[in-house]
Write a protein that holds these residues in place. Structure first.
Motif, PDB file in Angstrom:
ATOM      1  N   GLU A  17       0.847  -1.192   0.000  1.00 52.81           N
ATOM      2  CA  GLU A  17       0.000   0.000   0.000  1.00 52.81           C
ATOM      3  C   GLU A  17       0.880   1.240   0.000  1.00 52.81           C
ATOM      4  O   GLU A  17       1.876   1.290   0.731  1.00 52.81           O
ATOM      5  N   TRP A  22      -3.273   3.869  -2.346  1.00 55.41           N
ATOM      6  CA  TRP A  22      -3.357   2.938  -3.460  1.00 55.41           C
ATOM      7  C   TRP A  22      -2.784   1.608  -3.010  1.00 55.41           C
ATOM      8  O   TRP A  22      -1.774   1.552  -2.308  1.00 55.41           O
ATOM      9  N   LYS A  23      -3.441   0.506  -3.413  1.00 53.09           N
ATOM     10  CA  LYS A  23      -3.007  -0.819  -2.992  1.00 53.09           C
ATOM     11  C   LYS A  23      -2.667  -1.671  -4.204  1.00 53.09           C
ATOM     12  O   LYS A  23      -3.427  -1.716  -5.166  1.00 53.09           O
ATOM     13  N   GLU A  42      -2.122  -1.864  -9.181  1.00 58.66           N
ATOM     14  CA  GLU A  42      -2.468  -0.949  -8.094  1.00 58.66           C
ATOM     15  C   GLU A  42      -3.857  -0.386  -8.346  1.00 58.66           C
ATOM     16  O   GLU A  42      -4.224  -0.080  -9.491  1.00 58.66           O
ATOM     17  N   TRP A  43      -4.619  -0.263  -7.269  1.00 57.81           N
ATOM     18  CA  TRP A  43      -5.972   0.272  -7.321  1.00 57.81           C
ATOM     19  C   TRP A  43      -6.086   1.464  -6.375  1.00 57.81           C
ATOM     20  O   TRP A  43      -5.511   1.454  -5.293  1.00 57.81           O
ATOM     21  N   SER A  44      -6.881   2.454  -6.788  1.00 63.18           N
ATOM     22  CA  SER A  44      -7.177   3.578  -5.902  1.00 63.18           C
ATOM     23  C   SER A  44      -8.024   3.059  -4.735  1.00 63.18           C
ATOM     24  O   SER A  44      -8.606   1.971  -4.818  1.00 63.18           O
ATOM     25  N   HIS A  47     -11.385   1.870  -5.782  1.00 64.05           N
ATOM     26  CA  HIS A  47     -11.359   0.958  -6.938  1.00 64.05           C
ATOM     27  C   HIS A  47     -11.943   1.564  -8.214  1.00 64.05           C
ATOM     28  O   HIS A  47     -12.367   0.842  -9.102  1.00 64.05           O
ATOM     29  N   SER A  51      -3.811   1.279 -12.056  1.00 62.50           N
ATOM     30  CA  SER A  51      -2.573   1.417 -12.823  1.00 62.50           C
ATOM     31  C   SER A  51      -2.547   0.332 -13.899  1.00 62.50           C
ATOM     32  O   SER A  51      -3.416  -0.534 -13.952  1.00 62.50           O
TER      33      SER A  51
END
Length: 73
Positions: A17, A22-23, A42-44, A47, A51
């Motif tokens: 993270e 972002w994860k 990677e997701w905000s 979601h 990326s």
């Protein structure tokens, strides 16, 4: 340009993270209503943004698992 649709079918793991939330995740994702594939990207936090990432079918993920098990980390 055609819009890409996606559905996170199953959340499998958070790999890391960022300080902005972002994860980097491993998920099972269906892209454009196709059969789901394993997906790393990677997701905000909500979601809605993502990326660029990598997708793997079952055979590719099995091969990646084999290769990773042979690497001394």
């Amino acid at each position: 340009m055609n819009k890409i649709s996606y559905e996170v079918v199953e959340h499998l793991a958070v790999l890391s993270e960022t300080p902005k939330g972002w994860k980097k995740e491993l998920n099972l994702v269906s892209w454009n209503n196709r059969p789901p594939k394993f997906d790393i990207r990677e997701w905000s936090p909500d979601h809605t943004k993502m990326s660029k990432g990598l997708t793997f079918n079952n055979d590719e993920l099995a091969q990646l698992k084999k290769v990773l098990s042979e690497i001394d980390v």
